[in-house]
Design a protein around this motif. Structure first.
Motif, PDB file in Angstrom:
ATOM      1  N   VAL A   1       0.860  -1.370  -0.033  1.00 46.81           N
ATOM      2  CA  VAL A   1      -0.193  -0.153   0.063  1.00 46.81           C
ATOM      3  C   VAL A   1       0.900   1.172   0.047  1.00 46.81           C
ATOM      4  N   PRO A   2       0.687   2.184  -0.878  1.00 51.25           N
ATOM      5  CA  PRO A   2       1.427   3.344  -0.967  1.00 51.25           C
ATOM      6  C   PRO A   2       1.652   4.109   0.446  1.00 51.25           C
ATOM      7  N   LEU A   3       2.800   4.450   0.611  1.00 50.75           N
ATOM      8  CA  LEU A   3       3.148   5.108   2.127  1.00 50.75           C
ATOM      9  C   LEU A   3       2.496   6.277   2.509  1.00 50.75           C
ATOM     10  N   PRO A   4       1.876   7.108   1.319  1.00 52.04           N
ATOM     11  CA  PRO A   4       1.277   8.402   1.693  1.00 52.04           C
ATOM     12  C   PRO A   4       0.086   7.901   2.467  1.00 52.04           C
ATOM     13  N   ILE A   5      -0.696   6.858   1.918  1.00 54.86           N
ATOM     14  CA  ILE A   5      -1.984   6.385   2.227  1.00 54.86           C
ATOM     15  C   ILE A   5      -1.821   5.739   3.729  1.00 54.86           C
ATOM     16  N   ILE A   6      -0.870   5.055   3.984  1.00 51.97           N
ATOM     17  CA  ILE A   6      -0.589   4.652   5.270  1.00 51.97           C
ATOM     18  C   ILE A   6      -0.142   5.670   6.304  1.00 51.97           C
ATOM     19  N   SER A   7       0.426   6.715   5.766  1.00 53.82           N
ATOM     20  CA  SER A   7       0.476   7.494   6.809  1.00 53.82           C
ATOM     21  C   SER A   7      -0.690   8.578   7.109  1.00 53.82           C
ATOM     22  N   LEU A   8      -1.640   8.767   5.983  1.00 53.84           N
ATOM     23  CA  LEU A   8      -2.953   9.295   6.328  1.00 53.84           C
ATOM     24  C   LEU A   8      -3.919   8.501   7.156  1.00 53.84           C
ATOM     25  N   LYS A   9      -3.662   7.206   7.002  1.00 54.96           N
ATOM     26  CA  LYS A   9      -4.676   6.390   7.620  1.00 54.96           C
ATOM     27  C   LYS A   9      -4.098   6.276   9.073  1.00 54.96           C
ATOM     28  N   PHE A  10      -2.565   6.492   9.326  1.00 53.13           N
ATOM     29  CA  PHE A  10      -2.319   6.380  10.685  1.00 53.13           C
ATOM     30  C   PHE A  10      -2.622   7.690  11.414  1.00 53.13           C
TER      31      PHE A  10
END
Length: 282
Positions: free
Chosen positions: A196-205
């Protein structure tokens, strides 16, 4: 006159806003000595200018190697993974699997024997761990570098992911609410392995951290009737988290106090003890 570090943070925020309390104080920072002998940093307090009561916190994890865990965020990632998901957890498919096998074995033994592993509830260390787990930053050159780089990855607008988050749970243990983080880490691990793209993981976190704050404040408010929330501590220098948390709290009807004149980090913490000590001696 002894003053607890996180109480000082909240009182600094209260004084700046001209509010005496009581408030629900949310203090997210890196390190502060707790009254139970552990290292606090992910705290939920009921506080006013005179006193405080700790009513909740993030789940404890060992600060693997003390200061070494601050300088090397991968140590915090391993601490959470092995503590919450089991010492047999496989690092295969994760960026931190590239670690020196000898150091990895040493870390496992350190955790198993509890050598130089003080417990911490620090939100700052949680951000560090997620940054290292996702491969954003394994070691730092300056304070909060791992968390800053994780925040910078989050996109301003990705509408289809705006409300997505990771699972967590809140349990009550001896009257204290504790945010359990095992599900959060196991799901982030799956996202990393699924590329999963890192920007998406960051936003979800970041969404998850805002949800944790809001859910805890709602539970505390139901018991106490307190509807004012004060946000303080160095982690709230993270503008994305501050915005998400403030918006979510206001939607639930909370009045939210934040810093505007006094720094939210330790640059502004000294205001709190001056006021607390004044009441202690009056």
């Amino acid at each position: 006159i002894p003053v607890q570090h996180h109480h000082a943070h909240i009182v600094s925020c209260l004084v700046e806003n001209g509010v005496k309390g009581p408030v629900i104080g949310v203090v997210f920072d890196g390190t502060g000595y707790g009254t139970d002998g552990t290292i606090w940093g992910g705290e939920f307090l009921l506080a006013d200018w005179r006193s405080f009561q700790r009513v909740g916190h993030l789940e404890y994890a060992p600060l693997l190697g003390g200061v070494a865990a601050i300088k090397k965020p991968y140590r915090m990632a391993l601490s959470y993974l092995y503590t919450l998901l089991g010492e047999g957890f496989s690092l295969e498919g994760l960026p931190i699997s590239q670690l020196n096998p000898a150091e990895l074995e040493l870390i496992k033994q350190q955790l198993k024997r509890g050598i130089n592993c003080p417990l911490t509830s620090s939100a700052g260390r949680l951000f560090d761990a997620v940054s290292a787990l996702t491969g954003v930053r394994q070691e730092i050159d300056y304070e909060a570098q791992a968390a800053i780089e994780l925040e910078m990855l989050a996109p301003d607008k990705v509408h289809e992911f705006e409300s997505e988050s990771y699972p967590f749970s809140i349990v009550k243990h001896h009257g204290m609410r504790v945010v359990k983080l095992g599900e959060l880490f196991s799901t982030i691990v799956q996202d990393v392995k699924n590329q999963v793209p890192l920007p998406i993981i960051s936003l979800k976190f970041h969404n998850t951290m805002a949800q944790i704050i809001t859910t805890m404040c709602k539970l505390i408010a139901e018991e106490t009737g307190t509807t004012q929330v004060a946000l303080s501590g160095g982690v709230f220098q993270n503008r994305l988290l501050l915005k998400l948390a403030t918006t979510a709290l206001q939607k639930e009807g909370f009045s939210v106090l934040t810093h505007h004149l006094v720094p939210c980090n330790d640059g502004g913490v000294s205001l709190g003890p001056a006021v607390i000590a004044n009441f202690a001696t009056s």
